[in-house]
Design an enzyme around this catalytic site. Structure first.
Site, short mmCIF file in Angstrom:
data_model
loop_
_atom_site.label_atom_id
_atom_site.label_comp_id
_atom_site.label_asym_id
_atom_site.label_seq_id
_atom_site.Cartn_x
_atom_site.Cartn_y
_atom_site.Cartn_z
N ASP A 64 0.83 -1.20 0.00
CA ASP A 64 0.00 0.00 0.00
C ASP A 64 0.87 1.26 0.00
O ASP A 64 1.97 1.27 0.57
CB ASP A 64 -0.90 -0.03 1.24
CG ASP A 64 -1.91 1.09 1.27
OD1 ASP A 64 -2.77 1.13 0.38
OD2 ASP A 64 -1.84 1.93 2.20
N GLU B 246 1.23 -0.31 -5.00
CA GLU B 246 0.27 0.73 -5.36
C GLU B 246 1.01 2.06 -5.46
O GLU B 246 1.40 2.64 -4.45
CB GLU B 246 -0.83 0.83 -4.31
CG GLU B 246 -1.83 1.95 -4.61
CD GLU B 246 -2.40 2.61 -3.37
OE1 GLU B 246 -3.51 3.15 -3.47
OE2 GLU B 246 -1.74 2.60 -2.31
#
Length: 596
Positions: free
Chosen positions: A329, A374
């Site tokens: 993330d 990401e």
């Protein structure tokens, strides 16, 4: 005499039953072994991204862990835990849901223990927002009780591996979860304005909202000594007394207002105060079912930097369960070298798990630990991430339209950029928890995505035409795309199409990892070929067909070769370099060589 015959018949029946059981056991054992050993490449991955809490409730007894509620005091379920758990994922694995879809890797939202309480879900205080999505970490060394136990996690990973499915965890290194009243109560710090408020169970009254505690209960300008009992200024940046405020660049900003971990710091630090308190309580409350055994050696002062603690805590999940990869993330909000460190530690941990569990499913696999990241907004460009631990980056620029007119433009570009470089791959998707659900002609969208070169990501419910949640809270920004899985209203037509394409992709490494070549413009026909690692895989695919169509297959197969259209199951024999096919109503033909 009759009695003797009955005994003989009974004995024969028992023997036949036992023989049948043995045959069945050996059949399923061999079937699982075949699935486990199926040819696999991360370059051809079909990654199913599931928000665990919203997928399937396999154990209702854990739904209200830590005093959480399913419906907040204003009657909303927008930001609450809904009950989905690891046991629910295991149940769907057993039912064959993922295998039927051709999935060879499952990405689950972070299962680490989340903050216990809620925050205000929006600026109006309209709903209670809990960490059901896994992005509000409290303790990386424990599994969240809403998700399940250590043993349930172990069963899930082992079963996935026995089905040839890798397991990928969402990991968060950039930030912790917000402070909540429940955590203040549970872990003995109380920076509040009013000591008469019961912070362990506070909810807004009829005249209050969920933002009331920020305005009237919590003191954000004083109580420096109480705030020091939370994560502490050595660990995070926050707009709190005694803490370093957030900065203005990607590394030191408070992303979405979250407490920013000082990931760039190289200064050795002690365990955060809140975790010191928590781990003492864990030992007295006998939380052995939830503490990750391989992380126990890291639940003490290691005198290392904050990032280094988190890297050890995360790699402990790999060492304990044999986790195969991480989806990282907020990758751009952490220094590159930290991701490389995470990759190296996780690779070591995976090798350790394989050595310690030689007879477990997946222990004989030889692929390295895998990481995708990401990097919000990135497309199909290769950059520094690939030299710092990442094997793949999520492709935010995959075209979301449901027309098939530009397939050759997409596929040829992706093939040229991705499959010509063995050290470069991407993960394309059409829907996600952050960018919303893409809906339209789901047959075409499935065709477009699943047949794309490179890795693909299926967001739970894309394959079943799951709808966004309908609620009256218009400021609940990301919540609509995180609706419950639509088990009672599965779109069987769409699901069947995605299953056929998904299984074909899973059976043929050439789809994602092979060389793409256009054979014909109208109708659109192309081939994919893969000749590496002692694998020779070749397919021909056609889209937008209608009725009877003749296809020249001479670039792939010789005359007299037996060919099957996987989509319909119909078989053909190559004659004069061609076959004449009858396409299904969806116009897709998936050709593969079969034994006569």
């Amino acid at each position: 005499m009759k009695k003797k015959k009955k005994v003989i018949y009974l004995s024969i029946s028992i023997i036949l039953i036992l023989f049948s059981i043995i045959i069945s056991f050996n059949y399923f054992k061999q079937k699982n072994k075949d699935l486990e050993n199926k040819a696999f490449s991360w370059d051809n991955v079909s990654l199913y991204f599931v928000m665990t809490d919203r997928f399937y409730d396999g154990n209702k007894s854990n739904n209200n862990s830590y005093g959480r509620v399913g419906v907040d005091s204003k009657g909303s379920t927008v930001g609450t835990f809904h009950g989905g758990d690891i046991k629910g994922l295991t149940k769907k694995l057993k039912e064959g849901y993922f295998s039927d879809l051709g999935i060879n890797a499952i990405w689950i939202t972070s299962p680490v223990e989340q903050i216990h309480g809620f925050i205000s879900g929006d600026s109006n205080g309209s709903f209670a927002h809990y960490g059901y999505h896994g992005y509000y970490a409290l303790d990386w060394t424990s599994i969240d009780k809403n998700m399940g136990t250590v043993q349930e996690m172990r069963e899930f990973v082992d079963l996935a591996h026995s089905n040839g499915i890798r397991v990928v965890l969402d990991v968060v290194m950039n930030h912790t979860g917000f402070s909540t009243l429940k955590d203040m109560s549970d872990y003995d710090f109380s920076p509040t304005k009013n000591d008469t408020v019961d912070i362990s169970s506070w909810t807004p009254s009829e005249t209050e909202n969920f933002d009331t505690y920020n305005k009237t209960i919590v003191d954000y300008s004083g109580h420096k000594e109480e705030w020091a009992k939370w994560w502490g200024p050595d660990w995070i940046r926050a707009g709190l007394p005694g803490y370093t405020p957030g900065g203005t660049n990607d590394i030191n900003m408070n992303l979405s207002g979250l407490p920013d971990i000082k990931t760039e710091s190289t200064n050795p630090v002690d365990i955060p105060p809140i975790l010191k308190t928590k781990w003492i309580k864990d030992s007295t409350e006998k939380n052995n079912k939830w503490i990750i055994p391989s992380a126990e050696k890291y639940r003490e002062n290691l005198d290392i930097a904050p990032s280094e603690y988190i890297i050890k805590w995360l790699s402990a999940w790999v060492e304990e369960f044999g986790i195969d990869g991480f989806r990282c993330d907020t990758a751009k909000h952490i220094d590159m070298y930290r991701w490389q460190e995470l990759k190296e530690e996780s690779n070591k941990a995976l090798k350790t798990w394989r050595e310690n569990n030689p007879n477990k499913p997946g222990a004989k696999w030889i692929d390295d630990f895998w990481m995708t990241g990401e990097v919000f907004g990135q497309g199909i460009e290769k950059n520094e991430y690939y030299a710092n631990g990442f094997d793949s980056i999520i492709n935010f620029k995959f075209p979301k339209g449901d027309s098939l007119d530009s397939l050759e433009e997409i596929y040829s570009e992706y093939d040229d950029k991705i499959n010509s470089d063995p050290s470069f791959n991407i993960l394309s998707y059409i829907s996600s928890h952050d960018t919303g659900l893409t809906r339209g002609n789901m047959i075409n969208l499935g065709t477009k995505l699943i047949l794309s070169p490179g890795g693909i990501e299926i967001y739970y419910g894309d394959e079943s035409n799951r709808k966004a949640s309908t609620n009256t809270i218009t400021t609940a920004k990301d919540q609509p795309s995180r609706s419950d899985m639509n088990w009672d209203t599965l779109d069987q037509t769409v699901l069947s199409h995605w299953q056929k394409l998904g299984q074909f992709r899973s059976n043929h490494i050439s789809i994602g990892a092979g060389t793409h070549k256009k054979l014909q413009d109208s109708p659109y026909i192309f081939s994919r070929t893969y000749t590496k690692n002692n694998i020779n895989d070749k397919v021909i695919i056609a889209t937008n067909l209608s009725g009877e169509t003749t296809i020249n297959v001479s670039s792939i197969w010789e005359n007299s070769t037996s060919i099957r259209d996987f989509y319909t199951g119909k078989k053909y024999t190559v004659k004069d370099n061609k076959i004449t096919v009858n396409a299904d109503i969806n116009g897709v033909v998936l050709l593969e060589k079969v034994d006569k």
